[in-house]
Design a protein around this motif. Structure first.
Motif, PDB file in Angstrom:
ATOM      1  N   LEU A 140       5.051  30.562   7.146  1.00 32.33           N
ATOM      2  CA  LEU A 140       3.466  30.482   7.104  1.00 32.33           C
ATOM      3  C   LEU A 140       2.782  31.716   7.260  1.00 32.33           C
ATOM      4  O   LEU A 140       3.001  32.364   8.119  1.00 32.33           O
ATOM      5  N   PRO A 141       1.870  31.865   5.988  1.00 28.26           N
ATOM      6  CA  PRO A 141       1.094  33.221   6.183  1.00 28.26           C
ATOM      7  C   PRO A 141       0.426  33.426   7.495  1.00 28.26           C
ATOM      8  O   PRO A 141      -0.202  32.447   7.915  1.00 28.26           O
ATOM      9  N   LYS A 142       0.333  34.591   8.168  1.00 24.92           N
ATOM     10  CA  LYS A 142      -0.066  34.848   9.333  1.00 24.92           C
ATOM     11  C   LYS A 142      -1.734  34.697   9.316  1.00 24.92           C
ATOM     12  O   LYS A 142      -2.052  34.340  10.528  1.00 24.92           O
ATOM     13  N   ASP A 143      -2.375  34.694   8.262  1.00 22.77           N
ATOM     14  CA  ASP A 143      -3.822  34.652   8.288  1.00 22.77           C
ATOM     15  C   ASP A 143      -4.199  32.955   8.410  1.00 22.77           C
ATOM     16  O   ASP A 143      -5.406  32.546   8.606  1.00 22.77           O
ATOM     17  N   VAL A 144      -3.199  32.064   8.336  1.00 21.76           N
ATOM     18  CA  VAL A 144      -3.490  30.488   8.288  1.00 21.76           C
ATOM     19  C   VAL A 144      -3.343  30.357   9.870  1.00 21.76           C
ATOM     20  O   VAL A 144      -2.495  30.525  10.607  1.00 21.76           O
ATOM     21  N   THR A 180      -5.275  21.400   7.751  1.00 23.10           N
ATOM     22  CA  THR A 180      -5.514  20.039   7.886  1.00 23.10           C
ATOM     23  C   THR A 180      -4.928  19.141   7.000  1.00 23.10           C
ATOM     24  O   THR A 180      -4.556  19.324   5.609  1.00 23.10           O
ATOM     25  N   LEU A 181      -4.221  18.027   7.648  1.00 21.07           N
ATOM     26  CA  LEU A 181      -3.234  17.076   6.716  1.00 21.07           C
ATOM     27  C   LEU A 181      -4.224  15.881   6.704  1.00 21.07           C
ATOM     28  O   LEU A 181      -4.786  15.427   7.625  1.00 21.07           O
ATOM     29  N   SER A 182      -4.365  15.164   5.305  1.00 18.88           N
ATOM     30  CA  SER A 182      -5.204  14.314   5.165  1.00 18.88           C
ATOM     31  C   SER A 182      -4.458  13.312   4.432  1.00 18.88           C
ATOM     32  O   SER A 182      -3.697  13.762   3.386  1.00 18.88           O
ATOM     33  N   TYR A 183      -4.484  12.096   4.539  1.00 12.36           N
ATOM     34  CA  TYR A 183      -4.011  10.963   3.906  1.00 12.36           C
ATOM     35  C   TYR A 183      -4.789  10.063   3.088  1.00 12.36           C
ATOM     36  O   TYR A 183      -6.131   9.669   3.924  1.00 12.36           O
ATOM     37  N   THR A 184      -4.416   9.548   2.037  1.00 12.08           N
ATOM     38  CA  THR A 184      -5.526   8.616   1.529  1.00 12.08           C
ATOM     39  C   THR A 184      -4.485   7.362   1.242  1.00 12.08           C
ATOM     40  O   THR A 184      -3.433   7.442   0.734  1.00 12.08           O
ATOM     41  N   PHE A 185      -4.966   6.146   1.899  1.00 12.81           N
ATOM     42  CA  PHE A 185      -4.087   5.321   2.046  1.00 12.81           C
ATOM     43  C   PHE A 185      -4.795   4.265   0.932  1.00 12.81           C
ATOM     44  O   PHE A 185      -5.874   3.671   1.253  1.00 12.81           O
ATOM     45  N   PHE A 186      -4.039   3.600   0.053  1.00  9.56           N
ATOM     46  CA  PHE A 186      -4.485   2.713  -0.815  1.00  9.56           C
ATOM     47  C   PHE A 186      -3.789   1.714  -1.150  1.00  9.56           C
ATOM     48  O   PHE A 186      -2.435   1.660  -1.172  1.00  9.56           O
ATOM     49  N   GLU A 187      -4.367   0.536  -1.737  1.00 11.08           N
ATOM     50  CA  GLU A 187      -3.465  -0.625  -2.139  1.00 11.08           C
ATOM     51  C   GLU A 187      -3.082  -0.352  -3.478  1.00 11.08           C
ATOM     52  O   GLU A 187      -3.414   0.085  -4.624  1.00 11.08           O
ATOM     53  N   ALA A 229       0.881  -1.229  -0.131  1.00 15.39           N
ATOM     54  CA  ALA A 229      -0.114  -0.061  -0.019  1.00 15.39           C
ATOM     55  C   ALA A 229       0.757   1.149   0.001  1.00 15.39           C
ATOM     56  O   ALA A 229       2.191   1.048   0.442  1.00 15.39           O
ATOM     57  N   GLN A 230       0.046   2.482  -0.305  1.00 15.81           N
ATOM     58  CA  GLN A 230       0.869   3.814  -0.445  1.00 15.81           C
ATOM     59  C   GLN A 230      -0.049   4.677   0.179  1.00 15.81           C
ATOM     60  O   GLN A 230      -1.197   4.611  -0.072  1.00 15.81           O
ATOM     61  N   ALA A 231       0.414   5.744   0.782  1.00 10.83           N
ATOM     62  CA  ALA A 231      -0.320   6.958   1.178  1.00 10.83           C
ATOM     63  C   ALA A 231       0.020   8.157   0.432  1.00 10.83           C
ATOM     64  O   ALA A 231       1.352   8.251   0.235  1.00 10.83           O
ATOM     65  N   ILE A 232      -0.891   9.072   0.095  1.00 13.26           N
ATOM     66  CA  ILE A 232      -0.724  10.105  -0.542  1.00 13.26           C
ATOM     67  C   ILE A 232      -1.216  11.508   0.301  1.00 13.26           C
ATOM     68  O   ILE A 232      -2.456  11.133   0.745  1.00 13.26           O
ATOM     69  N   PRO A 233      -0.465  12.233   0.804  1.00 10.14           N
ATOM     70  CA  PRO A 233      -0.855  13.387   1.678  1.00 10.14           C
ATOM     71  C   PRO A 233      -1.767  14.502   0.996  1.00 10.14           C
ATOM     72  O   PRO A 233      -1.357  14.684  -0.302  1.00 10.14           O
ATOM     73  N   SER A 234      -2.521  15.175   1.359  1.00  8.60           N
ATOM     74  CA  SER A 234      -3.265  16.458   0.841  1.00  8.60           C
ATOM     75  C   SER A 234      -3.273  17.501   2.069  1.00  8.60           C
ATOM     76  O   SER A 234      -3.354  16.988   3.128  1.00  8.60           O
ATOM     77  N   TYR A 235      -3.422  18.678   1.548  1.00 10.18           N
ATOM     78  CA  TYR A 235      -3.484  19.816   2.681  1.00 10.18           C
ATOM     79  C   TYR A 235      -4.510  20.783   2.455  1.00 10.18           C
ATOM     80  O   TYR A 235      -4.888  21.031   1.048  1.00 10.18           O
ATOM     81  N   ALA A 236      -5.128  21.241   3.604  1.00 10.63           N
ATOM     82  CA  ALA A 236      -5.900  22.431   3.257  1.00 10.63           C
ATOM     83  C   ALA A 236      -5.810  23.339   4.238  1.00 10.63           C
ATOM     84  O   ALA A 236      -5.660  23.012   5.534  1.00 10.63           O
ATOM     85  N   PRO A 237      -5.567  24.834   4.029  1.00  9.37           N
ATOM     86  CA  PRO A 237      -5.501  25.215   2.678  1.00  9.37           C
ATOM     87  C   PRO A 237      -4.379  24.930   1.828  1.00  9.37           C
ATOM     88  O   PRO A 237      -3.495  24.619   2.424  1.00  9.37           O
ATOM     89  N   GLN A 238      -4.537  24.841   0.668  1.00  7.80           N
ATOM     90  CA  GLN A 238      -3.497  24.697  -0.386  1.00  7.80           C
ATOM     91  C   GLN A 238      -2.258  25.237  -0.089  1.00  7.80           C
ATOM     92  O   GLN A 238      -1.367  24.736  -0.261  1.00  7.80           O
ATOM     93  N   GLU A 239      -2.548  26.513   0.167  1.00 10.24           N
ATOM     94  CA  GLU A 239      -1.304  27.413   0.373  1.00 10.24           C
ATOM     95  C   GLU A 239      -0.308  27.035   1.594  1.00 10.24           C
ATOM     96  O   GLU A 239       0.696  27.190   1.598  1.00 10.24           O
ATOM     97  N   ALA A 240      -0.761  26.223   2.639  1.00 17.23           N
ATOM     98  CA  ALA A 240       0.018  25.540   3.836  1.00 17.23           C
ATOM     99  C   ALA A 240       0.808  24.427   3.309  1.00 17.23           C
ATOM    100  O   ALA A 240       1.781  24.116   3.890  1.00 17.23           O
ATOM    101  N   ALA A 241       0.621  23.733   2.039  1.00 20.26           N
ATOM    102  CA  ALA A 241       1.463  22.762   1.775  1.00 20.26           C
ATOM    103  C   ALA A 241       2.920  23.127   1.383  1.00 20.26           C
ATOM    104  O   ALA A 241       4.008  22.148   1.921  1.00 20.26           O
ATOM    105  N   ALA A 242       3.343  24.249   1.265  1.00 19.44           N
ATOM    106  CA  ALA A 242       4.338  24.719   0.918  1.00 19.44           C
ATOM    107  C   ALA A 242       5.210  24.940   2.180  1.00 19.44           C
ATOM    108  O   ALA A 242       6.493  25.062   2.246  1.00 19.44           O
ATOM    109  N   HIS A 243       4.379  25.047   3.196  1.00 17.49           N
ATOM    110  CA  HIS A 243       5.062  25.323   4.620  1.00 17.49           C
ATOM    111  C   HIS A 243       4.902  24.189   5.582  1.00 17.49           C
ATOM    112  O   HIS A 243       5.373  24.505   6.532  1.00 17.49           O
ATOM    113  N   PHE A 244       4.473  23.117   5.100  1.00 20.02           N
ATOM    114  CA  PHE A 244       4.222  22.052   6.000  1.00 20.02           C
ATOM    115  C   PHE A 244       5.495  20.996   5.603  1.00 20.02           C
ATOM    116  O   PHE A 244       5.508  20.353   4.671  1.00 20.02           O
TER     117      PHE A 244
END
Length: 192
Positions: free
Chosen positions: A161-165, A169-176, A115-130
């Motif tokens: 990280l921008p002050k307004d953030v 949310t760190l979300s992972y999708t784990f799939f076979e 299996a493998q996990a794929i991350p995603s971030y919200a808000p999208q602008e946070a991805a560069a700072h995580f």
């Protein structure tokens, strides 16, 4: 004859005495070397190892922005025969602070799964700072039949990280990971 040669036994006894004195002196020097070294170092100020010097207060990490607190929420989605979840729903984190969270996964099948996990971030602008230092998403995971596993994510938030953030949310999708059909067909042909 005035120059008489001493008997060999007396020479051996005298040599043994000299060697014994030298051995005792060497042992004494080795035994006193450590305290002597400490005294010399204290007098000269070199390599000070006194107990007072060892009680140094740890230095604060100046990269941590303690004036800001960000809520990091954790989410998990499974695409396949898994139970997958974070061990906590959210945390309060200061930018620059190293943090760890655990995700748990259970293989509900009676067979081994890749299996493998794929991350995603919200808000999208946070991805560069995580910034992830360690993550189970960096590589494929092998789960044996009915295996449960805890997997860490070690991360920090970039202080830029921008002050307004205020919430990320760190979300992972784990799939076979499906095995390529050609590999399965090739193995069947070789076995048959």
């Amino acid at each position: 004859m005035d120059n008489q040669i001493e008997p060999t036994g007396k020479l051996n006894a005298r040599m043994f005495g000299k060697l014994a004195v030298i051995a005792v002196m060497m042992f004494g020097f080795g035994y006193l070397l450590v305290p002597l070294y400490k005294q010399i170092c204290e007098l000269t100020g070199v390599n000070i190892l006194t107990s007072q010097e060892m009680k140094v207060k740890p230095i604060d990490n100046s990269q941590i922005d303690k004036s800001r607190t960000i809520t990091v929420e954790f989410d998990a989605n499974a695409q396949g025969p898994f139970r997958f979840r974070p061990t906590v729903n959210s945390m309060q984190v200061h930018p620059g602070e190293m943090t760890q969270v655990l995700y748990e996964v259970v293989n509900t099948q009676k067979r081994s799964i890749e299996a493998q996990a794929i991350p995603s971030y919200a808000p999208q602008e946070a991805a560069a700072h995580f910034k992830k230092v360690e993550c189970f998403c960096f590589q494929q995971q092998t789960l044996e039949a009915s295996q449960a596993k805890q997997m860490p994510v070690v991360f920090y938030l970039d202080p830029a990280l921008p002050k307004d953030v205020k919430t990320i949310t760190l979300s992972y999708t784990f799939f076979e990971i499906a095995k390529p059909e050609k590999t399965v067909e090739l193995k069947s042909a070789v076995a048959g």
